[in-house]
Scaffold this motif. Sequence first.
Motif, PDB file in Angstrom:
ATOM      1  N   ARG A 223      43.351  38.524  36.379  1.00 24.24           N
ATOM      2  CA  ARG A 223      44.127  39.244  35.618  1.00 24.24           C
ATOM      3  C   ARG A 223      44.648  38.182  34.156  1.00 24.24           C
ATOM      4  O   ARG A 223      45.029  38.347  33.181  1.00 24.24           O
ATOM      5  CB  ARG A 223      45.249  40.333  36.213  1.00 24.24           C
ATOM      6  CG  ARG A 223      45.897  40.817  34.674  1.00 24.24           C
ATOM      7  CD  ARG A 223      47.049  41.887  35.332  1.00 24.24           C
ATOM      8  NE  ARG A 223      46.845  42.489  36.188  1.00 24.24           N
ATOM      9  CZ  ARG A 223      47.682  43.317  36.647  1.00 24.24           C
ATOM     10  NH1 ARG A 223      49.258  43.185  36.599  1.00 24.24           N
ATOM     11  NH2 ARG A 223      47.702  43.968  37.569  1.00 24.24           N
ATOM     12  N   GLU A 224      45.052  37.195  34.863  1.00 22.85           N
ATOM     13  CA  GLU A 224      45.556  35.694  33.721  1.00 22.85           C
ATOM     14  C   GLU A 224      44.897  35.548  32.858  1.00 22.85           C
ATOM     15  O   GLU A 224      45.224  34.867  32.166  1.00 22.85           O
ATOM     16  CB  GLU A 224      46.287  34.776  35.293  1.00 22.85           C
ATOM     17  CG  GLU A 224      47.238  34.710  35.865  1.00 22.85           C
ATOM     18  CD  GLU A 224      47.044  35.978  36.844  1.00 22.85           C
ATOM     19  OE1 GLU A 224      48.467  36.169  37.877  1.00 22.85           O
ATOM     20  OE2 GLU A 224      45.785  36.371  37.288  1.00 22.85           O
ATOM     21  N   SER A 225      43.056  35.119  33.573  1.00 14.73           N
ATOM     22  CA  SER A 225      42.197  34.794  32.564  1.00 14.73           C
ATOM     23  C   SER A 225      42.745  35.633  31.300  1.00 14.73           C
ATOM     24  O   SER A 225      41.993  35.279  30.170  1.00 14.73           O
ATOM     25  CB  SER A 225      41.150  35.390  32.731  1.00 14.73           C
ATOM     26  OG  SER A 225      40.465  36.969  33.491  1.00 14.73           O
ATOM     27  N   GLY A 226      41.860  36.989  30.993  1.00 12.21           N
ATOM     28  CA  GLY A 226      42.391  38.188  29.680  1.00 12.21           C
ATOM     29  C   GLY A 226      41.473  38.293  29.103  1.00 12.21           C
ATOM     30  O   GLY A 226      41.206  38.841  28.068  1.00 12.21           O
ATOM     31  N   ILE A 227      40.098  37.973  30.469  1.00  9.24           N
ATOM     32  CA  ILE A 227      39.052  38.676  29.664  1.00  9.24           C
ATOM     33  C   ILE A 227      39.321  40.432  29.838  1.00  9.24           C
ATOM     34  O   ILE A 227      38.634  40.748  28.630  1.00  9.24           O
ATOM     35  CB  ILE A 227      37.952  37.872  30.803  1.00  9.24           C
ATOM     36  CG1 ILE A 227      37.945  36.280  31.012  1.00  9.24           C
ATOM     37  CG2 ILE A 227      36.717  38.454  30.129  1.00  9.24           C
ATOM     38  CD1 ILE A 227      37.272  35.506  31.894  1.00  9.24           C
ATOM     39  N   GLY A 270      40.277  40.397  45.306  1.00  8.97           N
ATOM     40  CA  GLY A 270      40.962  40.497  44.467  1.00  8.97           C
ATOM     41  C   GLY A 270      40.191  40.441  43.326  1.00  8.97           C
ATOM     42  O   GLY A 270      38.767  40.440  43.618  1.00  8.97           O
ATOM     43  N   ALA A 271      40.036  41.071  41.604  1.00  3.02           N
ATOM     44  CA  ALA A 271      39.317  41.331  41.118  1.00  3.02           C
ATOM     45  C   ALA A 271      39.840  41.082  39.561  1.00  3.02           C
ATOM     46  O   ALA A 271      40.691  40.279  39.618  1.00  3.02           O
ATOM     47  CB  ALA A 271      39.783  42.909  41.177  1.00  3.02           C
ATOM     48  N   TRP A 272      39.541  40.859  38.697  1.00  2.00           N
ATOM     49  CA  TRP A 272      39.610  40.534  37.570  1.00  2.00           C
ATOM     50  C   TRP A 272      40.830  41.739  36.838  1.00  2.00           C
ATOM     51  O   TRP A 272      41.430  41.175  35.910  1.00  2.00           O
ATOM     52  CB  TRP A 272      38.682  41.037  36.591  1.00  2.00           C
ATOM     53  CG  TRP A 272      38.132  42.729  35.765  1.00  2.00           C
ATOM     54  CD1 TRP A 272      37.521  42.734  37.313  1.00  2.00           C
ATOM     55  CD2 TRP A 272      38.406  43.559  35.369  1.00  2.00           C
ATOM     56  NE1 TRP A 272      36.897  44.370  36.965  1.00  2.00           N
ATOM     57  CE2 TRP A 272      37.465  44.807  35.468  1.00  2.00           C
ATOM     58  CE3 TRP A 272      39.399  43.098  34.622  1.00  2.00           C
ATOM     59  CZ2 TRP A 272      38.031  46.340  34.893  1.00  2.00           C
ATOM     60  CZ3 TRP A 272      39.955  44.667  34.007  1.00  2.00           C
ATOM     61  CH2 TRP A 272      38.913  45.911  34.376  1.00  2.00           C
TER      62      TRP A 272
END
Length: 313
Positions: A223-227, A270-272
Motif C-alpha cells: 500500500r505504501e507504494s501508492g501505485i 501481502g498485496a498492493w
Amino acid sequence: MATVERWSGLEVRALREASRMSTEEFAARLGVSDRMVSKWEARKDTIRLRQVNQAALDTLLSSSSRDVHERFASLARSLGTVLPAQEAPPPGPQPQQHQVRHPFDGKKMALVEASTFLCGEENKPIWLPSFYIDVFPVTNSDYARFVAATEHQPPQHWPRGKCPESIFDHPVVFVTWYDATAYATWAGKELPSSQQWEKSARGVRGETYPWGDSATPAKCNSRESGIGSTTPVSRYHSGVSPYGVYDLCGNTWEWCSTRSEPGRYELKAGAWTSPFPRAIPAVFNDASADMLDDDTGFRCAASASSIEALLGG
C-alpha cells in the motif's frame, strides 16, 4: 528437435505455419493478440520479447509433435534463419539445475534445495525436501493460455473474456483457490504449501523479508507504494529472495495448498492493498476457497523428483 535461442519474426512465422494455425489461432495459443503476432512476423530480425511471450513460444515449440518440429526446421531454413544444433546431454546422472523452464507451461522455476529452515513468526526449525517454485507469479498471459486450452472461465476483470495487453505481465487476480488449483493441475504442478512458499521467501536463515531483515517498503508493491494496482511481476529486482524468486512480498496475495480449516486455505505475500507489515512472509493469513478479489493470485511449485523426471534427469 528444433530449438531457438532468440526468436526472430521469421521463426515466429515458421512456427505458426508449421503448426498449421491461422494468426488468430496462434495468438490464442500464446495468450496474445493477433495484432501482436502480425507485428512480430513483420520483423525479420531478432525481436525483443517480453519474458512471458518468449516462454509461450518456447513452450509451444517444445510441446509440438515431431512432425511440427520437422516442418518448423525446414521452414526456418527456407526463410533464411539458422537454428542451433541441439547437443545431447553427457551420459550419467545430471546435477540439479538451479533454474529450469517447466516443459508444460514454460515458466521458469527455481530450485529450493532440501534443508532445515526457520519457519513462522516463532522461527521454528522445519525440514523440507527439495522442490522447485515458479520464479514469477502466474501472469495474465500465462492464465490466458490456460483459458484458451481448457475453456476455463476467464477472470471477471478481462473485458469480454480477453486479457488487455497492458496487463499481460501482471499477476492474474480474481481467481479462487479452485481456479488456481485447476491451473496447477493443467500445468503438471501443484500449489506450494505454506512452508514451501515461506522457505522460498525467507531462505534457510529465516530472514524477515526476501531481501534480508531491513524493513524497506520500496522493494515491493504494498500500500505504501501508492501505485494502487498490481505491477509487472519482474519489476522489483531488488526485492528478490535468496533463490532469485520475485514478488514474495507484496503485489498480490498468493494461494497455498495448506488448508487452515475446512474450506479455507492459507495465503502468503501481502498485496498492493496491504500495509507493509502485512506483507511479511511469516505472517499468517487465510481465506475461503471460493474467495476471489483484485489482490489475490498464485504461483505453482513441484517436487524436485517430478521436475527431474520431466527433464530426463
